[in-house]
Design a protein around this motif. Structure first.
Motif, PDB file in Angstrom:
ATOM      1  N   LYS B  74      -7.824  81.798  31.160  1.00  0.00           N
ATOM      2  CA  LYS B  74      -6.417  81.627  31.512  1.00  0.00           C
ATOM      3  C   LYS B  74      -5.483  82.226  30.467  1.00  0.00           C
ATOM      4  O   LYS B  74      -4.330  82.490  30.752  1.00  0.00           O
ATOM      5  CB  LYS B  74      -6.100  80.140  31.709  1.00  0.00           C
ATOM      6  CG  LYS B  74      -6.221  79.293  30.472  1.00  0.00           C
ATOM      7  CD  LYS B  74      -6.065  77.812  30.832  1.00  0.00           C
ATOM      8  CE  LYS B  74      -6.394  76.901  29.680  1.00  0.00           C
ATOM      9  NZ  LYS B  74      -5.277  76.588  28.816  1.00  0.00           N
ATOM     10  N   PHE B  99       0.078  78.340  42.733  1.00  0.00           N
ATOM     11  CA  PHE B  99      -0.743  77.455  41.900  1.00  0.00           C
ATOM     12  C   PHE B  99      -0.768  77.879  40.425  1.00  0.00           C
ATOM     13  O   PHE B  99      -0.491  77.088  39.530  1.00  0.00           O
ATOM     14  CB  PHE B  99      -2.160  77.391  42.476  1.00  0.00           C
ATOM     15  CG  PHE B  99      -3.068  76.429  41.768  1.00  0.00           C
ATOM     16  CD1 PHE B  99      -2.733  75.093  41.661  1.00  0.00           C
ATOM     17  CD2 PHE B  99      -4.263  76.867  41.196  1.00  0.00           C
ATOM     18  CE1 PHE B  99      -3.577  74.203  41.014  1.00  0.00           C
ATOM     19  CE2 PHE B  99      -5.101  75.985  40.551  1.00  0.00           C
ATOM     20  CZ  PHE B  99      -4.763  74.653  40.454  1.00  0.00           C
ATOM     21  N   GLY B 100      -1.090  79.159  40.206  1.00  0.00           N
ATOM     22  CA  GLY B 100      -1.175  79.645  38.827  1.00  0.00           C
ATOM     23  C   GLY B 100       0.155  79.560  38.092  1.00  0.00           C
ATOM     24  O   GLY B 100       0.198  79.320  36.890  1.00  0.00           O
ATOM     25  N   LEU B 103       0.918  75.888  37.136  1.00  0.00           N
ATOM     26  CA  LEU B 103       0.143  75.476  35.967  1.00  0.00           C
ATOM     27  C   LEU B 103       0.744  76.036  34.681  1.00  0.00           C
ATOM     28  O   LEU B 103       0.531  75.491  33.607  1.00  0.00           O
ATOM     29  CB  LEU B 103      -1.304  75.952  36.091  1.00  0.00           C
ATOM     30  CG  LEU B 103      -2.156  75.217  37.131  1.00  0.00           C
ATOM     31  CD1 LEU B 103      -3.482  75.919  37.304  1.00  0.00           C
ATOM     32  CD2 LEU B 103      -2.363  73.776  36.727  1.00  0.00           C
ATOM     33  N   ARG B 104       1.491  77.129  34.823  1.00  0.00           N
ATOM     34  CA  ARG B 104       2.112  77.707  33.644  1.00  0.00           C
ATOM     35  C   ARG B 104       3.525  77.168  33.440  1.00  0.00           C
ATOM     36  O   ARG B 104       4.314  77.747  32.686  1.00  0.00           O
ATOM     37  CB  ARG B 104       2.120  79.229  33.749  1.00  0.00           C
ATOM     38  CG  ARG B 104       0.744  79.787  33.465  1.00  0.00           C
ATOM     39  CD  ARG B 104       0.620  81.270  33.693  1.00  0.00           C
ATOM     40  NE  ARG B 104      -0.614  81.770  33.079  1.00  0.00           N
ATOM     41  CZ  ARG B 104      -1.835  81.545  33.559  1.00  0.00           C
ATOM     42  NH1 ARG B 104      -1.993  80.826  34.644  1.00  0.00           N
ATOM     43  NH2 ARG B 104      -2.901  82.009  32.945  1.00  0.00           N
ATOM     44  N   ARG B 151       1.164  86.656  39.464  1.00  0.00           N
ATOM     45  CA  ARG B 151       1.003  86.291  38.054  1.00  0.00           C
ATOM     46  C   ARG B 151       1.547  87.368  37.130  1.00  0.00           C
ATOM     47  O   ARG B 151       1.744  87.125  35.937  1.00  0.00           O
ATOM     48  CB  ARG B 151      -0.481  86.066  37.775  1.00  0.00           C
ATOM     49  CG  ARG B 151      -1.064  84.867  38.544  1.00  0.00           C
ATOM     50  CD  ARG B 151      -1.188  83.701  37.614  1.00  0.00           C
ATOM     51  NE  ARG B 151      -1.719  84.178  36.358  1.00  0.00           N
ATOM     52  CZ  ARG B 151      -3.008  84.385  36.127  1.00  0.00           C
ATOM     53  NH1 ARG B 151      -3.878  84.105  37.048  1.00  0.00           N
ATOM     54  NH2 ARG B 151      -3.414  84.852  34.974  1.00  0.00           N
TER      55      ARG B 151
END
Lengths: 290, 363
Positions: B74, B99-100, B103-104, B151
């Motif tokens: 990650k 989602f990614g 999480l960030r 991302r």
């Protein structure tokens, strides 16, 4: 070349095959129904006895239908067993829940985060399933009294949670084996850690696994007798122990006894009906290629 | 955006299997590099090492100037598209993309903006509230791409992203990925076993086999100057013809046919002792059926076994000096099975290989 030769034979065969299949089905169903009836006989006896008046209950007339429906037996049983039913709920719900959660985490680690020796640890877990309850009873009592947990429900919860770990771990590990590893890897790249992947990816996909494990654990813990009678004081008795003690010393009120047994059996049936709906098929659909 | 460096990277699996053996290569900033090779050649393992999904046993991995050997996936600032897509089945398309970013700890507004851009780019706007199981294979593939592009990573890793699509959709998506690359100018490392995909997509191609890097270069370089027998046979369709010949004082002896060589080819043949075996390579599309052979060419007499009509072209299966060869010629030649023909081959289209080491003799 073979097709024309076979053609004349086809009509009689086409006529015979469905008839034979129909007869086979009939025999099969008859056998199954006979077994079902045999299996349900005790339940039937329990039901009709539980509805009878005390005077109607005797060996000579045990298969007779009750003269009327006397629900007083049930209220009498409920009055006596009520606190114990509550004890059983306070025991089985947390014990099933905690052991399912632990099993789920174990299964997650043992299937998705394998480490050196993890297969050995899994085998060691499974070994726990084959230790008979009776063989560890005395050291168990000594251990629980040493940590002051003997006599009450918390101690019994602890025992059931620990005894449940092997089977819940086994079920969840095998269930998670069907969850593609790529989902875990995608989670790792997306930025989730060990617990993040468990919480956001694995847990939402675990509903069918939890349904199986909760039904299994709840039923087993609810019906369990030996640990309960050895490890709890009368005030903390779950319903199984209390039911056994419903019988007086002089006479047995079989009608009340049977009504109590029915009451004690109902919650497991209820759990099965409620959780059975979550045996979802195709929860993983769409994760992988079309 | 960043460069990627494999510096003598080695990966071994238990049981002493070396999946990636001393791999060294550099991917330039913004380059589209394709790792290609037959299954089990270590290309996917190399990609997974770069992703951080596999720990390496030797060497260094760099993204930009940073050594990432011990950096968690990650934190490598990469995004990966899996062969199986690996969409989260319980999340909607929107949540799969977001989602990614969630999480960030990105703000809700930023997440929404990025997801919108990605969805616009890939034509996913109308699908954002569907779950993966309600999508077609091609749509799932685009969601997988979208999850990577939201991302905005330094490097995209793609592991055979097209292999589960049907032929038509594959060609379409191939172009889509190339357009995406041209627009984003992000470094891409792309794994495939399909040499056509490699040739059409890669700025450069790295050919691997048995964990070893055999050659790296532009599609043109690999096609025109294959370094060894394996690359020569792997790149190009239909595959290159290989026949056996012997060196002789005045060139090559191919069965009873004498092949007169010139220039670098004559030097190459002279570099091995007289009478030793060499492997000749020539591509089917470089053979011509000739009634008159020009001076600059060599002649290979052959008898035709089968002619496969492909439309504009035809494939001629023939025997030359008892060895099987294939020629791809335009279909107006009217060659028939049983014919004796002379194939003409330009000297610069002939490859000479050492049959033991497999290395190209002409350099």
């Amino acid at each position: 070349m073979t097709a024309p030769a076979l053609a004349p034979k086809a009509p009689p065969m086409a006529g015979a095959r469905p008839r034979r299949r129909w007869a086979g089905t009939l025999v099969r169903y008859a056998i199954l129904l006979a077994f079902t009836a045999f299996f349900l006989l005790p339940v039937w006896l329990m039901l009709i006895t539980g509805l009878k008046r005390f005077a109607e209950v005797d060996l000579a007339h045990m298969w007779d239908l009750p003269s009327g429906i006397f629900l007083e037996n049930f209220s009498a049983a409920l009055a006596k067993l009520g606190p114990n039913l509550l004890n059983s709920v306070l025991l089985a719900v947390p014990a099933a829940g905690i052991s399912a959660l632990l099993g789920s985490m174990n299964g997650y680690v043992l299937s998705k985060w394998k480490f050196r020796g993890s297969d050995f640890i899994f085998t060691a877990f499974l070994f726990g399933m084959f230790i008979p309850y009776q063989s560890i009873l005395i050291p168990l009592v000594q251990f629980l009294s040493a940590i002051h947990l003997v006599g009450g429900i918390p101690g019994l919860i602890l025992v059931h949670v620990i005894y449940g770990i092997p089977i819940t771990t086994l079920i969840f590990r095998n269930y998670y084996a069907t969850v593609p590893n790529e989902l875990v890897e995608a989670g790792r790249i997306d930025g989730a850690g060990f617990f993040g992947i468990y919480r956001h990816v694995i847990l939402p996909l675990s509903v069918p696994g939890f349904a199986v494990v909760l039904i299994w654990q709840f039923t087993n813990i609810w019906n369990e007798f030996l640990f309960a009678i050895v490890l709890t004081r009368p005030g903390s008795w779950p319903v199984t122990v209390a039911l056994n003690n419903l019988a007086g010393s002089q006479i047995v009120e079989w009608n009340v006894q049977m009504a109590g047994a029915l009451l004690a059996a109902l919650p497991t049936l209820l759990v099965y009906i409620v959780l059975g709906r979550f045996f979802l098929r195709g929860l993983m659909a769409g994760a992988l290629k079309g | 955006m960043a460069t990627v460096t494999f510096d003598h990277v080695t990966k071994r699996y238990p049981g002493n299997v070396t999946a990636v053996n001393d791999l060294s290569l550099e991917v330039a900033d913004g380059e589209f590099l394709v790792l290609v090779g037959p299954s089990g050649c270590g290309k996917t393992t190399a990609l997974r090492c770069l992703a951080g999904l596999e720990a390496i046993d030797g060497g260094r991995l760099l993204i930009g100037d940073r050594v990432v050997n011990d950096v968690a996936p990650k934190d490598r600032d990469i995004a990966m598209v899996f062969q199986s897509y690996a969409l989260y089945p319980h999340m909607t398309v929107y949540d799969n993309l977001a989602f990614g970013l969630k999480l960030r700890k990105m703000s809700k507004a930023d997440i929404e903006a990025r997801v919108q851009v990605a969805a616009d780019t890939l034509g996913l706007e109308k699908l954002l509230h569907r779950k993966p199981k309600a999508l077609s294979g091609g749509q799932r593939q685009r969601v997988a791409l979208g999850r990577a592009i939201v991302r905005e990573p330094k490097v995209f890793l793609m592991d055979e992203p097209l292999s589960n699509l049907d032929a038509k959709l594959r060609v379409q998506t191939r172009a889509e990925i190339l357009r995406l690359h041209r627009r984003l100018k992000t470094t891409i490392m792309y794994v495939t076993h399909d040499q056509v995909e490699a040739m059409t997509m890669g700025d450069r191609i790295a050919v691997m086999r048995d964990g070893l890097l055999h050659q790296i270069g532009t599609p043109q370089e690999l096609y025109m100057r294959p370094a060894n027998l394996f690359v020569a046979g792997f790149i190009g369709s239909p595959a290159m013809n290989f026949v056996t010949a012997r060196t002789s004082p005045d060139g090559l002896l191919f069965g009873s046919t004498r092949l007169a060589l010139r220039g670098a080819w004559r030097d190459a043949a002279a570099s091995v002792p007289d009478g030793s075996e060499v492997t000749l390579g020539f591509r089917p599309e470089h053979l011509e059926v000739a009634s008159e052979v020009p001076d600059a060419a060599i002649t290979i007499p052959a008898s035709v076994d089968v002619v496969e009509f492909l439309g504009n072209e035809e494939l001629i299966h023939a025997q030359a000096e008892g060895q099987e060869i294939i020629a791809l010629v335009s279909s107006d030649r009217k060659v028939q099975a049983g014919d004796q023909v002379d194939f003409a081959l330009a000297m610069e289209r002939l490859y000479l290989f050492d049959p033991t080491s497999g290395l190209s003799l002409v350099r």
